[in-house]
Structures are given as structure tokens and as C-alpha cells.
Design a protein around this motif. Structure first.
Motif, PDB file in Angstrom:
ATOM      1  N   GLN A 139      18.643  -1.498  18.590  1.00  0.00           N
ATOM      2  CA  GLN A 139      19.813  -1.022  19.321  1.00  0.00           C
ATOM      3  C   GLN A 139      19.433   0.126  20.251  1.00  0.00           C
ATOM      4  OE1 GLN A 139      22.655   1.367  17.106  1.00  0.00           O
ATOM      5  NE2 GLN A 139      24.360   0.250  18.044  1.00  0.00           N
ATOM      6  N   LEU A 140      18.620   1.040  19.769  1.00  0.00           N
ATOM      7  CA  LEU A 140      18.195   2.170  20.595  1.00  0.00           C
ATOM      8  C   LEU A 140      17.391   1.707  21.803  1.00  0.00           C
ATOM      9  CD1 LEU A 140      18.025   5.206  21.062  1.00  0.00           C
ATOM     10  CD2 LEU A 140      15.994   5.249  19.591  1.00  0.00           C
ATOM     11  N   VAL A 141      16.507   0.752  21.601  1.00  0.00           N
ATOM     12  CA  VAL A 141      15.734   0.207  22.715  1.00  0.00           C
ATOM     13  C   VAL A 141      16.673  -0.338  23.791  1.00  0.00           C
ATOM     14  CG1 VAL A 141      14.153  -1.626  23.416  1.00  0.00           C
ATOM     15  CG2 VAL A 141      13.676  -0.300  21.347  1.00  0.00           C
ATOM     16  N   ARG A 142      17.674  -1.104  23.383  1.00  0.00           N
ATOM     17  CA  ARG A 142      18.617  -1.677  24.358  1.00  0.00           C
ATOM     18  C   ARG A 142      19.367  -0.572  25.109  1.00  0.00           C
ATOM     19  NH1 ARG A 142      19.660  -5.203  19.996  1.00  0.00           N
ATOM     20  NH2 ARG A 142      21.609  -4.112  19.528  1.00  0.00           N
ATOM     21  N   MET A 143      19.791   0.452  24.386  1.00  0.00           N
ATOM     22  CA  MET A 143      20.548   1.537  25.012  1.00  0.00           C
ATOM     23  C   MET A 143      19.715   2.288  26.044  1.00  0.00           C
ATOM     24  SD  MET A 143      22.605   3.057  21.699  1.00  0.00           S
ATOM     25  CE  MET A 143      23.493   4.319  22.626  1.00  0.00           C
ATOM     26  N   LEU A 144      18.452   2.545  25.719  1.00  0.00           N
ATOM     27  CA  LEU A 144      17.606   3.330  26.611  1.00  0.00           C
ATOM     28  C   LEU A 144      16.994   2.507  27.733  1.00  0.00           C
ATOM     29  CD1 LEU A 144      15.849   5.783  24.124  1.00  0.00           C
ATOM     30  CD2 LEU A 144      17.898   6.140  25.512  1.00  0.00           C
ATOM     31  N   HIS A 145      17.205   1.198  27.699  1.00  0.00           N
ATOM     32  CA  HIS A 145      16.749   0.343  28.795  1.00  0.00           C
ATOM     33  C   HIS A 145      17.916  -0.160  29.645  1.00  0.00           C
ATOM     34  CE1 HIS A 145      13.018   0.369  26.486  1.00  0.00           C
ATOM     35  NE2 HIS A 145      12.419  -0.133  27.543  1.00  0.00           N
ATOM     36  N   THR A 146      19.099   0.408  29.430  1.00  0.00           N
ATOM     37  CA  THR A 146      20.261   0.065  30.255  1.00  0.00           C
ATOM     38  C   THR A 146      20.237   0.917  31.518  1.00  0.00           C
ATOM     39  OG1 THR A 146      21.580  -0.463  28.289  1.00  0.00           O
ATOM     40  CG2 THR A 146      22.774  -0.018  30.338  1.00  0.00           C
ATOM     41  N   PRO A 147      20.350   0.307  32.700  1.00  0.00           N
ATOM     42  CA  PRO A 147      20.293   1.084  33.955  1.00  0.00           C
ATOM     43  C   PRO A 147      21.307   2.223  33.984  1.00  0.00           C
ATOM     44  CG  PRO A 147      20.163  -1.263  34.411  1.00  0.00           C
ATOM     45  CD  PRO A 147      20.489  -1.144  32.951  1.00  0.00           C
ATOM     46  N   VAL A 148      20.938   3.289  34.691  1.00  0.00           N
ATOM     47  CA  VAL A 148      21.802   4.459  34.849  1.00  0.00           C
ATOM     48  C   VAL A 148      22.446   4.391  36.232  1.00  0.00           C
ATOM     49  CG1 VAL A 148      21.860   6.981  35.059  1.00  0.00           C
ATOM     50  CG2 VAL A 148      20.435   5.891  33.295  1.00  0.00           C
ATOM     51  N   VAL A 149      23.754   4.540  36.288  1.00  0.00           N
ATOM     52  CA  VAL A 149      24.478   4.537  37.557  1.00  0.00           C
ATOM     53  C   VAL A 149      24.690   5.982  37.994  1.00  0.00           C
ATOM     54  CG1 VAL A 149      26.580   3.845  38.763  1.00  0.00           C
ATOM     55  CG2 VAL A 149      25.635   2.383  36.949  1.00  0.00           C
ATOM     56  N   LEU A 150      24.214   6.320  39.188  1.00  0.00           N
ATOM     57  CA  LEU A 150      24.345   7.667  39.720  1.00  0.00           C
ATOM     58  C   LEU A 150      25.738   7.896  40.306  1.00  0.00           C
ATOM     59  CD1 LEU A 150      20.904   7.951  41.573  1.00  0.00           C
ATOM     60  CD2 LEU A 150      21.455   8.546  39.203  1.00  0.00           C
ATOM     61  N   ASP A 151      26.070   9.152  40.576  1.00  0.00           N
ATOM     62  CA  ASP A 151      27.381   9.494  41.128  1.00  0.00           C
ATOM     63  C   ASP A 151      27.633   8.834  42.478  1.00  0.00           C
ATOM     64  OD1 ASP A 151      27.980  11.054  38.948  1.00  0.00           O
ATOM     65  OD2 ASP A 151      27.369  12.943  39.875  1.00  0.00           O
ATOM     66  N   ASP A 152      26.563   8.598  43.229  1.00  0.00           N
ATOM     67  CA  ASP A 152      26.737   7.984  44.547  1.00  0.00           C
ATOM     68  C   ASP A 152      26.742   6.461  44.500  1.00  0.00           C
ATOM     69  OD1 ASP A 152      24.101   7.350  44.059  1.00  0.00           O
ATOM     70  OD2 ASP A 152      23.276   8.609  45.651  1.00  0.00           O
ATOM     71  N   GLY A 153      26.722   5.896  43.284  1.00  0.00           N
ATOM     72  CA  GLY A 153      26.803   4.451  43.135  1.00  0.00           C
ATOM     73  C   GLY A 153      25.473   3.741  42.999  1.00  0.00           C
ATOM     74  N   ARG A 154      24.382   4.434  43.291  1.00  0.00           N
ATOM     75  CA  ARG A 154      23.066   3.814  43.139  1.00  0.00           C
ATOM     76  C   ARG A 154      22.772   3.558  41.667  1.00  0.00           C
ATOM     77  NH1 ARG A 154      18.939   7.714  46.005  1.00  0.00           N
ATOM     78  NH2 ARG A 154      20.351   9.240  45.005  1.00  0.00           N
ATOM     79  N   THR A 155      21.998   2.516  41.418  1.00  0.00           N
ATOM     80  CA  THR A 155      21.617   2.160  40.049  1.00  0.00           C
ATOM     81  C   THR A 155      20.128   2.400  39.864  1.00  0.00           C
ATOM     82  OG1 THR A 155      23.365   0.490  39.895  1.00  0.00           O
ATOM     83  CG2 THR A 155      21.544   0.326  38.333  1.00  0.00           C
ATOM     84  N   VAL A 156      19.780   3.055  38.771  1.00  0.00           N
ATOM     85  CA  VAL A 156      18.385   3.360  38.472  1.00  0.00           C
ATOM     86  C   VAL A 156      17.952   2.570  37.249  1.00  0.00           C
ATOM     87  CG1 VAL A 156      16.712   5.168  37.955  1.00  0.00           C
ATOM     88  CG2 VAL A 156      18.722   5.697  39.347  1.00  0.00           C
ATOM     89  N   ASP A 157      16.922   1.747  37.404  1.00  0.00           N
ATOM     90  CA  ASP A 157      16.353   1.059  36.252  1.00  0.00           C
ATOM     91  C   ASP A 157      15.553   2.066  35.422  1.00  0.00           C
ATOM     92  OD1 ASP A 157      17.358  -1.463  36.916  1.00  0.00           O
ATOM     93  OD2 ASP A 157      15.660  -1.879  38.240  1.00  0.00           O
ATOM     94  N   VAL A 158      15.812   2.100  34.126  1.00  0.00           N
ATOM     95  CA  VAL A 158      15.154   3.066  33.248  1.00  0.00           C
ATOM     96  C   VAL A 158      14.535   2.352  32.055  1.00  0.00           C
ATOM     97  CG1 VAL A 158      16.622   5.017  33.897  1.00  0.00           C
ATOM     98  CG2 VAL A 158      17.337   3.498  32.035  1.00  0.00           C
ATOM     99  N   ALA A 159      13.590   3.037  31.446  1.00  0.00           N
ATOM    100  CA  ALA A 159      12.933   2.515  30.250  1.00  0.00           C
ATOM    101  C   ALA A 159      12.443   3.701  29.432  1.00  0.00           C
ATOM    102  CB  ALA A 159      11.775   1.597  30.619  1.00  0.00           C
ATOM    103  N   ALA A 160      12.092   3.444  28.190  1.00  0.00           N
ATOM    104  CA  ALA A 160      11.618   4.514  27.315  1.00  0.00           C
ATOM    105  C   ALA A 160      10.602   3.968  26.333  1.00  0.00           C
ATOM    106  CB  ALA A 160      12.785   5.151  26.566  1.00  0.00           C
TER     107      ALA A 160
END
Length: 230
Positions: A139-160
Motif C-alpha cells: 500500500q505504501l509503495v502505491r501511495m508514494l508512486h502516485t503522481p503529485v499535482v502542483l498548484d498550477d495544475g502540472r502533474t509530477v511523476d514521483v517514486a520512492a
């Protein structure tokens, strides 16, 4: 007419004395609240709201002493974080760190010790029974690999990268800072075994004996992993 009679209500000498005495007490109370807030702020990282290293260590030690072998320690590094800062700017990097802090807090729950140890490195100590460990780490892996949406609408792909360790691997009940350090070193070694793989790695007994420099492992012992494929 007596001047006192013209007042809507008369204040007795005793009441006046109590009221006067209460003024400095009220001032001290306000000062105490402000001081408490400042002290609390020193315990928390202002960006993520997570515990700073010293506060995290103190809470982690209490959890280890209270729950023993039912505790799991998790180390987390954000993957490719410098690339995010360089390509999207430090504001985007800060947003990613804040998102990781919120996700770790939500995942671990209010009774856990969740800390930002520095930069993009985080640690969690929580009560987690062995029969739920694999599911929760997935579950933690899935949560930390979910893209982050910035205030300006851009989406950042993330991983951990995620490494975990448990006291039972050490073969002794964990009660102090020295054992907390050993668990963190094991979890860190497991994390580097699974670096950039998209999987959480649970430390084995071999990780307790891996030579390391500043907590970073050398060599590659056997591992158990959970999570996404790379």
C-alpha cells in the motif's frame, strides 16, 4: 450623593485585589502558550509537518519500548528528487516533499513516529503485526508512486525507494537508541537493495552484518520485496 452610588456596580476591595493580581498571571499564561507553540514548532519540520530528527527519535524509542517485536521501521528516499528540482524548480520539489509527508502520515496513522531526517529522506516507526506487513508495504509503495499535482495544475511523476526492518531480525527486544540505530541501518541497507526498483524491501538478518559507510551499505545480501515492478 456618594460617588460610589453612581456606579452601576461596586467592586469590593477583595475583588479588585484579585483582578489586579490576575493581570500578570494572564500575561504569563499568554506567554506560556506562545512558548509552547514555539517549542512545538521546533519539533516539526515546517515544510512537511513531520517530526524533526530529535523528536522523531524520542517518539520512535517509546514505540519500540512499548511494542517490541510488533514494530516496523521504514526508511524512505524520494527517487530522482534532484531531477525534479532541476527541471521543475524548487517550488515543485517542495510540493513533492510536502505530499510525501502527508502520504506517510496518512499511511502510518496518528500513533506512529513519522520524521523527516533531512532532504528527501524520511523514517517511520509504527506498530505493525507481521501478518499485515506485506499488504501495508505494498500500500505504501502505491501511495508514494502516485503522481503529485502542483498548484498550477502540472502533474509530477514521483517514486520512492523503501526499506523496512523489524526487531525480531536482530534477535533481541529493542529498547534503546542503539537498537533504533541498528534498525535504521538495516532498513537503509534494505532500501539500497531495492533502489529505483519500485519495491519495498524488508531487511533480513544478513543486512545486520553488511559493512556500511555512514549508514550506506556495501554489497548486496538477499532480500524480500513487495510492490510495483520497476
Amino acid at each position: 450623593m456618594n460617588s460610589a452610588a453612581r456606579l452601576p456596580g461596586r467592586i469590593s476591595p477583595n475583588a479588585l485585589l484579585i483582578t489586579t493580581a490576575a493581570v500578570p498571571l494572564t500575561g504569563w499564561a499568554v506567554h506560556a502558550v506562545a512558548l509552547h507553540k514555539r517549542l512545538a514548532a521546533t519539533r516539526r519540520d515546517p515544510l512537511t509537518g513531520l517530526l524533526r530528527r530529535d523528536a522523531y527519535t524520542a517518539r520512535a524509542r517509546r514505540l519500540l519500548a512499548r511494542h517490541g517485536d510488533d514494530v516496523t521501521l521504514v526508511m524512505v528516499d524520494a527517487d530522482h528528487f534532484k531531477q525534479i528540482n532541476d527541471s521543475l524548480g524548487h517550488a515543485a520539489g517542495d510540493a513533492v516533499l510536502a505530499a510525501f509527508g502527508a502520504r506517510l502520515t496518512a499511511w502510518a496513522g496518528p500513533r506512529a513516529a513519522v520524521g523527516r531526517l533531512g532532504g528527501d529522506e524520511f523514517a517511520v516507526v509504527l506498530e505493525l503485526a507481521s501478518d499485515r506487513r506485506a499488504q501495508r508495504l505494498e500500500q505504501l509503495v502505491r501511495m508514494l508512486h502516485t503522481p503529485v499535482v502542483l498548484d498550477d495544475g502540472r502533474t509530477v511523476d514521483v517514486a520512492a525507494s523503501i526499506g523496512a526492518a523489524t526487531p525480531d531480525v536482530l534477535g533481541t527486544r529493542v529498547l534503546g537508541t542503539r537498537d533504533l540505530t541498528a534498525l535504521q541501518r538495516m532498513a537503509d541497507a534494505a532500501l539500497y537493495d531495492g533502489k529505483h526498483t519500485g519495491r519495498a524491501v524488508l531487511a533480513t538478518r544478513q543486512h545486520a552484518t553488511v559493512p556500511s559507510i555512514n549508514g550506506r551499505r556495501i554489497g548486496r545480501p538477499g532480500t524480500a520485496t513487495w510492490g510495483r515492478a520497476a
